[in-house]
Design a protein around this motif. Structure first.
Motif, PDB file in Angstrom:
ATOM      1  N   TYR A 270       2.332  -9.394   3.061  1.00 43.24           N
ATOM      2  CA  TYR A 270       1.833  -7.872   1.750  1.00 43.24           C
ATOM      3  C   TYR A 270       3.445  -7.105   1.578  1.00 43.24           C
ATOM      4  CZ  TYR A 270      -2.866  -9.007   2.083  1.00 43.24           C
ATOM      5  OH  TYR A 270      -4.050  -9.473   2.047  1.00 43.24           O
TER       6      TYR A 270
ATOM      7  N   MET B 116       5.346  -4.615  -1.878  1.00 41.59           N
ATOM      8  CA  MET B 116       5.631  -3.935  -2.140  1.00 41.59           C
ATOM      9  C   MET B 116       6.287  -2.998  -2.677  1.00 41.59           C
ATOM     10  SD  MET B 116       1.672  -2.030  -0.542  1.00 41.59           S
ATOM     11  CE  MET B 116       2.418  -2.660   0.771  1.00 41.59           C
TER      12      MET B 116
ATOM     13  N   SER C 237       2.994  -4.538   5.252  1.00 40.52           N
ATOM     14  CA  SER C 237       2.398  -4.504   5.648  1.00 40.52           C
ATOM     15  C   SER C 237       2.164  -6.085   6.290  1.00 40.52           C
ATOM     16  CB  SER C 237       1.065  -3.838   5.311  1.00 40.52           C
ATOM     17  OG  SER C 237       0.405  -4.304   4.052  1.00 40.52           O
ATOM     18  N   ARG C 238       1.005  -6.212   7.418  1.00 39.75           N
ATOM     19  CA  ARG C 238       0.423  -7.488   7.523  1.00 39.75           C
ATOM     20  C   ARG C 238      -0.908  -7.326   6.774  1.00 39.75           C
ATOM     21  NH1 ARG C 238       0.072  -6.872  14.195  1.00 39.75           N
ATOM     22  NH2 ARG C 238      -0.618  -5.061  13.492  1.00 39.75           N
ATOM     23  N   ALA C 239      -1.365  -8.643   7.349  1.00 41.44           N
ATOM     24  CA  ALA C 239      -2.949  -9.039   6.791  1.00 41.44           C
ATOM     25  C   ALA C 239      -4.060  -8.418   8.056  1.00 41.44           C
ATOM     26  CB  ALA C 239      -2.412 -10.762   6.701  1.00 41.44           C
TER      27      ALA C 239
ATOM     28  N   GLY D 281      -7.669  -7.325   6.984  1.00 41.11           N
ATOM     29  CA  GLY D 281      -8.394  -5.388   6.294  1.00 41.11           C
ATOM     30  C   GLY D 281      -7.325  -4.567   6.229  1.00 41.11           C
ATOM     31  N   TYR D 282      -7.987  -3.496   6.709  1.00 38.62           N
ATOM     32  CA  TYR D 282      -6.655  -2.544   6.980  1.00 38.62           C
ATOM     33  C   TYR D 282      -5.737  -2.507   6.971  1.00 38.62           C
ATOM     34  CZ  TYR D 282      -3.750   1.683   5.606  1.00 38.62           C
ATOM     35  OH  TYR D 282      -2.407   2.536   6.555  1.00 38.62           O
ATOM     36  N   GLN D 283      -4.320  -2.320   6.894  1.00 39.10           N
ATOM     37  CA  GLN D 283      -3.202  -2.372   7.897  1.00 39.10           C
ATOM     38  C   GLN D 283      -2.007  -1.658   7.206  1.00 39.10           C
ATOM     39  OE1 GLN D 283      -2.712  -3.869  10.490  1.00 39.10           O
ATOM     40  NE2 GLN D 283      -4.250  -6.212  10.566  1.00 39.10           N
ATOM     41  N   LYS D 284      -2.084  -0.639   8.309  1.00 42.35           N
ATOM     42  CA  LYS D 284      -1.185   0.236   8.489  1.00 42.35           C
ATOM     43  C   LYS D 284       0.625   0.103   7.602  1.00 42.35           C
ATOM     44  CE  LYS D 284       2.620   3.078  10.745  1.00 42.35           C
ATOM     45  NZ  LYS D 284       3.123   3.322  12.080  1.00 42.35           N
ATOM     46  N   VAL D 285       0.617   0.418   6.444  1.00 44.59           N
ATOM     47  CA  VAL D 285       1.894   0.029   5.913  1.00 44.59           C
ATOM     48  C   VAL D 285       3.694   0.613   5.647  1.00 44.59           C
ATOM     49  CG1 VAL D 285       2.742   1.173   3.428  1.00 44.59           C
ATOM     50  CG2 VAL D 285       0.457  -0.292   4.280  1.00 44.59           C
TER      51      VAL D 285
ATOM     52  N   TYR E  92       0.351  11.398   4.455  1.00 41.01           N
ATOM     53  CA  TYR E  92       2.012  11.651   5.364  1.00 41.01           C
ATOM     54  C   TYR E  92       2.807  12.962   5.169  1.00 41.01           C
ATOM     55  CZ  TYR E  92       1.076   6.206   3.532  1.00 41.01           C
ATOM     56  OH  TYR E  92       0.904   4.821   4.531  1.00 41.01           O
TER      57      TYR E  92
ATOM     58  N   ASP F 118      -6.104  -5.075  -1.151  1.00 38.16           N
ATOM     59  CA  ASP F 118      -5.400  -4.779   0.806  1.00 38.16           C
ATOM     60  C   ASP F 118      -3.619  -4.460   0.878  1.00 38.16           C
ATOM     61  OD1 ASP F 118      -6.463  -8.351   1.961  1.00 38.16           O
ATOM     62  OD2 ASP F 118      -7.920  -5.977   1.360  1.00 38.16           O
ATOM     63  N   ASN F 119      -4.259  -2.801   1.311  1.00 36.16           N
ATOM     64  CA  ASN F 119      -3.154  -2.303   1.857  1.00 36.16           C
ATOM     65  C   ASN F 119      -2.887  -1.593   0.634  1.00 36.16           C
ATOM     66  OD1 ASN F 119      -3.479  -3.213   4.554  1.00 36.16           O
ATOM     67  ND2 ASN F 119      -2.409  -4.467   3.994  1.00 36.16           N
TER      68      ASN F 119
ATOM     69  N   GLN G 221      -1.754   1.287  -2.025  1.00 33.92           N
ATOM     70  CA  GLN G 221      -2.594   2.692  -1.961  1.00 33.92           C
ATOM     71  C   GLN G 221      -1.688   3.387  -3.139  1.00 33.92           C
ATOM     72  OE1 GLN G 221      -1.360   4.402   1.642  1.00 33.92           O
ATOM     73  NE2 GLN G 221      -1.528   2.788   3.265  1.00 33.92           N
TER      74      GLN G 221
END
Lengths: 112, 114
Positions: free
Chosen positions: A32, A34, A92-94, A96-100, B35, B100-101, B103
């Motif tokens: 992902y 952004m 981030s990785r794919a 579920g929720y993964q740290k950004v 953060y 997903d992800n 925010q």
């Protein structure tokens, strides 16, 4: 080596120019990608959100992802003074929720 | 996207004191994040706060220094304890989006420690 590298700038361009903002990354598991825009004294605002490789266009903004090169870009066409802000890439990785993970941000100034 | 507010927007504090930052969301969210954004550095995740469970802290951050509360699905607090000038930073809360992800961020709290 940082997971995400981004030139902090500042980058100054004349109004109407095409702006190219870039990030490189080292973690091939990132899926992902952004771009956030952060005005001075404000929180980051999500601009573009893409999954895996390819292009995504939204008005004057185009996001590109090249996973083979581990390189992502944000293009701004017909730049305006209101585009003056700091642009942060994030990824981030794919699964579920993964740290950004965020880049340091590139400060852009569009000069009228 | 969610509308997020933070209080205070800024503060100047003395060394050794503590400050609690509040984050309020206009809709119910499962995951909230805190953060830190320091000059010349990228946004750094302090912890993830899920309602009904203990916050999960990232490497380099500990609960004694940054206690977090998450009493319901629209509110969270972050306390910066026993502050030193090195804690001077912008603190941001964010919430999960629909993808997903994804925010969404609050406006931030600008903290200066003297």
């Amino acid at each position: 080596q940082k997971e995400v590298e981004q030139d902090p700038g500042p980058l100054s361009v004349p109004e109407g120019a095409i702006v190219s903002l870039n990030c490189t990354y080292s973690n091939s598991a990132f899926q992902y990608f952004m771009w956030y825009r952060q005005y001075s004294r404000k929180g980051p605002e999500l601009l573009m959100y893409t999954y895996s490789s390819g292009n995504k266009e939204d008005g004057r903004f185009t996001a590109q992802v090249d996973k083979s090169s581990k390189y992502i870009s944000l293009f701004i066409r017909d730049s305006q003074p209101s585009d003056s802000a700091t642009y942060l890439c994030a990824m981030s990785r794919a699964g579920g929720y993964q740290k950004v993970t965020f880049g340091i941000g590139t400060k852009l100034q569009v000069i009228p | 996207s969610a509308v997020i507010s933070q209080k205070p927007s800024r503060d100047i504090c003395q060394r050794g004191t503590s400050l609690t930052i509040q984050c309020q969301v206009d809709s119910q969210v499962t995951m909230m994040f805190w953060y830190r954004q320091q000059p010349g550095q990228s946004l750094t995740l302090i912890a993830t706060a899920n309602q009904g469970s203990e916050a999960t802290y990232e490497s380099g951050f500990v609960i004694d220094k940054f206690p977090i509360s998450r009493p319901n699905l629209t509110f969270s607090t972050l306390t910066v304890s026993n502050m030193s000038p090195e804690d001077s930073s912008i603190y941001l809360c964010s919430v999960e989006g629909t993808s997903d992800n994804e925010q969404f961020f609050g406006p931030g709290t600008r903290l200066t420690v003297l």
